[in-house]
Write an enzyme that holds these catalytic residues in place. Structure first.
Site, PDB file in Angstrom:
ATOM      1  CD  GLN A  92      16.774  59.433  24.050  1.00 57.01           C
ATOM      2  OE1 GLN A  92      15.980  58.804  24.711  1.00 57.01           O
ATOM      3  NE2 GLN A  92      17.820  60.016  24.577  1.00 57.01           N
ATOM      4  CG  HIS A 110      12.412  58.807  20.269  1.00 58.04           C
ATOM      5  ND1 HIS A 110      12.598  59.228  21.563  1.00 58.04           N
ATOM      6  CD2 HIS A 110      12.727  57.494  20.274  1.00 58.04           C
ATOM      7  CE1 HIS A 110      13.018  58.203  22.312  1.00 58.04           C
ATOM      8  NE2 HIS A 110      13.110  57.152  21.544  1.00 58.04           N
ATOM      9  CB  CYS A 118       1.165  58.206   3.901  1.00 59.73           C
ATOM     10  SG  CYS A 118      -0.343  57.483   3.237  1.00 59.73           S
ATOM     11  CB  CYS A 137      -0.744  60.617   1.149  1.00 57.53           C
ATOM     12  SG  CYS A 137       0.874  59.995   0.638  1.00 57.53           S
ATOM     13  N   GLY A 177      22.470  65.008  27.795  1.00 55.26           N
ATOM     14  CA  GLY A 177      21.135  65.494  28.137  1.00 55.26           C
ATOM     15  C   GLY A 177      20.021  64.486  27.986  1.00 55.26           C
ATOM     16  CB  THR A 178      19.345  61.265  27.210  1.00 55.62           C
ATOM     17  OG1 THR A 178      18.328  60.275  27.334  1.00 55.62           O
ATOM     18  CG2 THR A 178      20.698  60.619  27.152  1.00 55.62           C
ATOM     19  CG  LEU A 204      21.241  69.809  34.151  1.00 57.21           C
ATOM     20  CD1 LEU A 204      19.833  70.304  34.452  1.00 57.21           C
ATOM     21  CD2 LEU A 204      22.207  70.979  34.012  1.00 57.21           C
ATOM     22  CD  GLU A 205      19.227  65.338  37.860  1.00 55.07           C
ATOM     23  OE1 GLU A 205      19.161  66.245  38.697  1.00 55.07           O
ATOM     24  OE2 GLU A 205      18.238  64.739  37.407  1.00 55.07           O
ATOM     25  CB  ALA A 221      24.791  70.062  27.207  1.00 54.46           C
TER      26      ALA A 221
HETATM   27  P1  NAD Z   1      14.243  63.751  29.514  1.00 50.68           P
HETATM   28  O1  NAD Z   1      13.440  65.006  29.517  1.00 50.68           O
HETATM   29  O2  NAD Z   1      13.686  62.522  30.084  1.00 50.68           O
HETATM   30  O3  NAD Z   1      15.617  64.039  30.268  1.00 50.68           O
HETATM   31  C1  NAD Z   1      16.356  65.212  30.025  1.00 50.68           C
HETATM   32  C2  NAD Z   1      17.692  65.057  30.728  1.00 50.68           C
HETATM   33  O4  NAD Z   1      18.471  66.175  30.386  1.00 50.68           O
HETATM   34  C3  NAD Z   1      17.577  65.027  32.244  1.00 50.68           C
HETATM   35  O5  NAD Z   1      18.353  63.944  32.730  1.00 50.68           O
HETATM   36  C4  NAD Z   1      18.163  66.365  32.696  1.00 50.68           C
HETATM   37  O6  NAD Z   1      18.881  66.281  33.912  1.00 50.68           O
HETATM   38  C5  NAD Z   1      19.092  66.694  31.538  1.00 50.68           C
HETATM   39  N1  NAD Z   1      19.289  68.125  31.294  1.00 50.68           N
HETATM   40  C6  NAD Z   1      18.381  69.125  31.416  1.00 50.68           C
HETATM   41  N2  NAD Z   1      18.929  70.292  31.051  1.00 50.68           N
HETATM   42  C7  NAD Z   1      20.218  70.024  30.698  1.00 50.68           C
HETATM   43  C8  NAD Z   1      21.289  70.815  30.219  1.00 50.68           C
HETATM   44  N3  NAD Z   1      21.169  72.140  30.034  1.00 50.68           N
HETATM   45  N4  NAD Z   1      22.474  70.209  29.959  1.00 50.68           N
HETATM   46  C9  NAD Z   1      22.616  68.867  30.146  1.00 50.68           C
HETATM   47  N5  NAD Z   1      21.644  68.064  30.588  1.00 50.68           N
HETATM   48  C10 NAD Z   1      20.444  68.649  30.854  1.00 50.68           C
HETATM   49  O7  NAD Z   1      14.703  63.551  28.010  1.00 50.68           O
HETATM   50  P2  NAD Z   1      15.006  62.258  27.179  1.00 50.68           P
HETATM   51  O8  NAD Z   1      15.911  61.373  27.968  1.00 50.68           O
HETATM   52  O9  NAD Z   1      15.460  62.758  25.858  1.00 50.68           O
HETATM   53  O10 NAD Z   1      13.599  61.503  27.013  1.00 50.68           O
HETATM   54  C11 NAD Z   1      12.389  62.192  26.833  1.00 50.68           C
HETATM   55  C12 NAD Z   1      11.581  61.863  25.591  1.00 50.68           C
HETATM   56  O11 NAD Z   1      10.740  62.987  25.287  1.00 50.68           O
HETATM   57  C13 NAD Z   1      12.414  61.636  24.367  1.00 50.68           C
HETATM   58  O12 NAD Z   1      11.979  60.450  23.835  1.00 50.68           O
HETATM   59  C14 NAD Z   1      12.108  62.787  23.397  1.00 50.68           C
HETATM   60  O13 NAD Z   1      11.709  62.272  22.149  1.00 50.68           O
HETATM   61  C15 NAD Z   1      10.925  63.509  23.973  1.00 50.68           C
HETATM   62  N6  NAD Z   1      11.162  64.990  24.064  1.00 50.68           N
HETATM   63  C16 NAD Z   1      11.793  65.665  23.047  1.00 50.68           C
HETATM   64  C17 NAD Z   1      12.045  67.036  23.148  1.00 50.68           C
HETATM   65  C18 NAD Z   1      12.735  67.762  22.006  1.00 50.68           C
HETATM   66  O14 NAD Z   1      12.658  67.312  20.870  1.00 50.68           O
HETATM   67  N7  NAD Z   1      13.456  68.875  22.260  1.00 50.68           N
HETATM   68  C19 NAD Z   1      11.673  67.732  24.304  1.00 50.68           C
HETATM   69  C20 NAD Z   1      11.010  67.010  25.335  1.00 50.68           C
HETATM   70  C21 NAD Z   1      10.773  65.642  25.196  1.00 50.68           C
END
Ligand code: NAD
Length: 234
Positions: A92, A110, A118, A137, A177-178, A204-205, A221
């Site tokens: 994501q 995503h 474009c 483009c 990590g989602t 984390l939780e 992670a």
């Molecule tokens: P989220 O921010 O909603 O959730 C992040 C999850 O990761 C949380 O449940 C948290 O507890 C967990 N987490 C945090 N640190 C961690 C670690 N060190 N190890 C393991 N788990 C850890 O993220 P999401 O579910 O991916 O959804 C958010 C949306 O925002 C996505 O659609 C994404 O496209 C976008 N986004 C992307 C980025 C990126 O590309 N790096 C950053 C922020 C948001």
């Protein structure tokens, strides 16, 4: 782990990139880099004020370009390099840390920060340079039709045909990590489980859709995934 899986799918979210210094979405109370999602990540916001939305993503680029993969990204590459059967990544994240870790078979559902699409001809431009309302483009030569190749709320996810296929055929599904609140990605575990996969959550939780996970591994992670991957490879 004695069992050998026929097909592995790993779903990653912002949490896998947290240890590379990139802020997650939830960590900032639903703000993304201090902006409300409605202002920067909806198609209406882009239609209303394309300059502002382009600026937002342009400003994110230097940080994401400089970020380095952490041990969790590298562990997934190690798994892909050494496991005898296919390992697919569905991410994501709009960052390119899986690519920097030299992973393959990555599905950016995503979109990606370093791409623009474009709206006139569908060409996908790959660039870390700024994209603006003036950008031409390179395929159809029309100016002002480039949109960040980020899937905004209200738009269809990318690569869904392939994603549905690999979810239906995997027998190990790993989520890393989602938060499990952004749909439809949050429902992928349910699909994999319905088709019989064993399911693991690394976070984390406990998350809100933890019901579909057979196993929960709590912690960062970058610390929990590498030993798990080593066990899979043993
Ligand atoms: P989220 O921010 O909603 O959730 C992040 C999850 O990761 C949380 O449940 C948290 O507890 C967990 N987490 C945090 N640190 C961690 C670690 N060190 N190890 C393991 N788990 C850890 O993220 P999401 O579910 O991916 O959804 C958010 C949306 O925002 C996505 O659609 C994404 O496209 C976008 N986004 C992307 C980025 C990126 O590309 N790096 C950053 C922020 C948001």
């Amino acid at each position: 782990m004695d069992k050998k899986y026929k097909s592995i799918v790993v779903l990653t979210g912002a949490g896998i990139s947290a240890e590379s210094g990139l802020a997650t979405f939830r960590s900032s109370n639903g703000l993304w880099n201090n902006h409300r999602v409605e202002d920067v990540a909806t198609i209406e916001a882009f239609q209303r004020n394309p300059e502002f939305v382009h600026d937002f993503y342009n400003q994110m680029k230097p940080e994401l370009l400089a970020a380095k993969p952490n041990p969790a990204h590298l562990a997934l590459t190690k798994l892909q390099d050494n496991y005898p059967t296919p390992v697919s990544i569905i991410t994501q994240n709009v960052d390119t840390l899986h690519e920097k870790a030299k992973s393959r078979n990555i599905n950016h559902i995503h979109g990606q920060i370093n791409q623009a699409v474009c709206l006139n001809c569908g060409h996908v431009l790959e660039t870390w340079n700024d994209v603006t309302t003036e950008t031409v483009c390179p395929q159809c030569s029309v100016a002002g039709m480039m949109k960040p190749n980020i899937v905004f709320f209200g738009e269809n996810l990318l690569y869904m045909d392939k994603v549905e296929r690999i979810l239906a055929s995997c027998d190990l599904f790993i989520s890393v990590g989602t938060s499990g609140v952004v749909f439809p990605a949050a429902a992928f575990v349910q699909t994999a489980k319905l088709y019989g996969a064993e399911t693991y959550e690394f976070n984390l939780e406990k998350t809100s859709n933890n019901f579909y996970f057979d196993h929960h591994i709590f912690g960062k992670a970058g610390e929990t995934l590498p030993p798990f991957i080593d066990e899979l490879l043993a």
